[in-house]
Design a protein around this motif. Structure first.
Motif, PDB file in Angstrom:
ATOM      1  N   GLY A 158      -7.596  -1.466   5.632  1.00  0.00           N
ATOM      2  CA  GLY A 158      -7.726  -1.114   3.918  1.00  0.00           C
ATOM      3  C   GLY A 158      -8.007  -0.020   3.931  1.00  0.00           C
ATOM      4  O   GLY A 158      -8.178   0.316   3.146  1.00  0.00           O
ATOM      5  N   ARG A 159      -7.788   0.998   5.407  1.00  0.00           N
ATOM      6  CA  ARG A 159      -7.968   2.540   5.130  1.00  0.00           C
ATOM      7  C   ARG A 159      -6.527   2.965   5.247  1.00  0.00           C
ATOM      8  O   ARG A 159      -5.856   2.820   5.666  1.00  0.00           O
ATOM      9  N   GLY A 160      -6.676   4.050   5.098  1.00  0.00           N
ATOM     10  CA  GLY A 160      -5.715   5.322   5.370  1.00  0.00           C
ATOM     11  C   GLY A 160      -5.579   5.773   7.102  1.00  0.00           C
ATOM     12  O   GLY A 160      -5.553   4.840   8.123  1.00  0.00           O
ATOM     13  N   LEU A 161      -4.504   6.399   7.445  1.00  0.00           N
ATOM     14  CA  LEU A 161      -4.130   6.467   8.809  1.00  0.00           C
ATOM     15  C   LEU A 161      -5.124   8.015   9.107  1.00  0.00           C
ATOM     16  O   LEU A 161      -4.888   8.965   8.427  1.00  0.00           O
ATOM     17  N   PHE A 212      -2.408  12.518   5.739  1.00  0.00           N
ATOM     18  CA  PHE A 212      -2.303  11.046   4.951  1.00  0.00           C
ATOM     19  C   PHE A 212      -3.576  11.142   3.668  1.00  0.00           C
ATOM     20  O   PHE A 212      -4.420  11.155   4.364  1.00  0.00           O
ATOM     21  N   GLY A 213      -2.829  10.203   2.707  1.00  0.00           N
ATOM     22  CA  GLY A 213      -4.117   9.946   2.232  1.00  0.00           C
ATOM     23  C   GLY A 213      -4.606   8.794   2.246  1.00  0.00           C
ATOM     24  O   GLY A 213      -4.334   8.351   3.611  1.00  0.00           O
ATOM     25  N   GLN A 214      -5.604   8.023   1.594  1.00  0.00           N
ATOM     26  CA  GLN A 214      -6.296   6.830   2.338  1.00  0.00           C
ATOM     27  C   GLN A 214      -5.393   5.895   1.754  1.00  0.00           C
ATOM     28  O   GLN A 214      -5.659   4.260   2.339  1.00  0.00           O
ATOM     29  N   GLY A 215      -4.326   5.994   0.910  1.00  0.00           N
ATOM     30  CA  GLY A 215      -3.069   4.787   0.463  1.00  0.00           C
ATOM     31  C   GLY A 215      -3.891   4.220  -0.368  1.00  0.00           C
ATOM     32  O   GLY A 215      -4.922   3.866  -0.840  1.00  0.00           O
ATOM     33  N   GLU A 259      -3.935  -0.023  -2.781  1.00  0.00           N
ATOM     34  CA  GLU A 259      -3.667  -0.537  -2.632  1.00  0.00           C
ATOM     35  C   GLU A 259      -2.854  -1.048  -4.516  1.00  0.00           C
ATOM     36  O   GLU A 259      -3.450  -1.656  -4.804  1.00  0.00           O
ATOM     37  N   THR A 311       1.344  -1.387   0.036  1.00  0.00           N
ATOM     38  CA  THR A 311       0.065  -0.013   0.069  1.00  0.00           C
ATOM     39  C   THR A 311       0.818   0.976  -0.040  1.00  0.00           C
ATOM     40  O   THR A 311       1.910   0.763   0.718  1.00  0.00           O
ATOM     41  N   LEU A 331       1.029   4.888   0.564  1.00  0.00           N
ATOM     42  CA  LEU A 331       0.439   6.598   1.079  1.00  0.00           C
ATOM     43  C   LEU A 331       0.762   7.510   0.384  1.00  0.00           C
ATOM     44  O   LEU A 331       2.404   7.700   0.947  1.00  0.00           O
ATOM     45  N   GLN A 365      -4.862   2.958  12.026  1.00  0.00           N
ATOM     46  CA  GLN A 365      -5.030   2.352  10.719  1.00  0.00           C
ATOM     47  C   GLN A 365      -6.493   1.533  10.787  1.00  0.00           C
ATOM     48  O   GLN A 365      -6.392   0.622  10.716  1.00  0.00           O
TER      49      GLN A 365
END
Lengths: 111, 114
Positions: free
Chosen positions: B41-44, A101-104, A106, A86, A88, B38
């Motif tokens: 499957g999600r961001g920080l 931060f962005g959500q990331g 995958e 992932t 970010l 976190q």
């Protein structure tokens, strides 16, 4: 509207492909831009760090910042299965150093 | 360079039990310290950050609290855990005002509330 927007994916590419990962942001005060890589069940590790606009290259990775468009990108050339993780984006206005931060996204690189 | 120690790596706790997660930093002085959560499957999500001893800012109202009793020690606590407190908790640090903002992370604590 979130301060930082990032498409969560998932993104699947074949080995050797060029990968493009992107983030947009709304706060024009952001000056510091980072990309982190996070493997499953691990803490994020810093991949690239850029100040203000422009490009930065490190091996197969290139980070681009376009402050006029409030848009940042990470390019991965010759992607490898070990790049599966992932990614970010993160940014800061430099005042106190707090990172947003962005959500990331995958990423999966298939052999 | 900084090293962040975070423990435990995994924790299973019953609903209503207390929580204490500890983070210590080596290799830097006067850092900013952060607790993130976190979800899968999600961001920080930034929970707390601290610019100095005893100085804590809370980003979201919740069932958790943080304390910084020493310059390089950051503690995340709860008096009574909720199911919704489950997640991956990450401690991070970066340089204070005037320093580079890139943050470095610990390896995280995976908390499951049952």
């Amino acid at each position: 509207q979130k301060e930082v927007e990032q498409d969560p994916g998932p993104l699947s590419v074949p080995e050797g492909a060029i990968v493009s990962l992107n983030c947009t942001y709304s706060n024009s005060a952001f000056q510091y831009f980072m990309w982190y890589r996070q493997y499953s069940r691990k803490g994020p590790e810093l991949l690239m760090y850029t100040y203000s606009s422009g490009n930065k290259e490190d091996g197969r990775f290139t980070a681009q910042v376009d402050k006029s468009s409030k848009y940042i990108s990470l390019f991965i050339r010759d992607s490898q299965p070990s790049d599966s993780a992932t990614y970010l984006c993160a940014m800061s206005d430099g005042q106190g150093g707090k990172l947003i931060f962005g959500q990331g996204t995958e990423l999966s690189v298939k052999p | 360079s900084q090293t962040i120690h975070q423990w435990p790596a995994t924790l299973v706790q019953p609903v209503g039990s207390p929580l204490s997660l500890e983070c210590t930093v080596e290799g830097t002085s006067n850092p900013n310290l952060y607790w993130y959560r976190q979800a899968a499957g999600r961001g920080l999500q930034l929970l707390f950050y601290s610019v100095g001893i005893g100085q804590i800012s809370s980003e979201v109202p919740q069932n958790l609290s943080a304390s910084r009793p020493q310059d390089r020690q950051f503690i995340l606590s709860s008096k009574k855990l909720l199911l919704s407190d489950s997640g991956f908790y990450l401690c991070a640090c970066n340089a204070g005002t005037g320093g580079s903002p890139e943050a470095f992370f610990g390896q995280g604590t995976r908390l499951t509330v049952v």
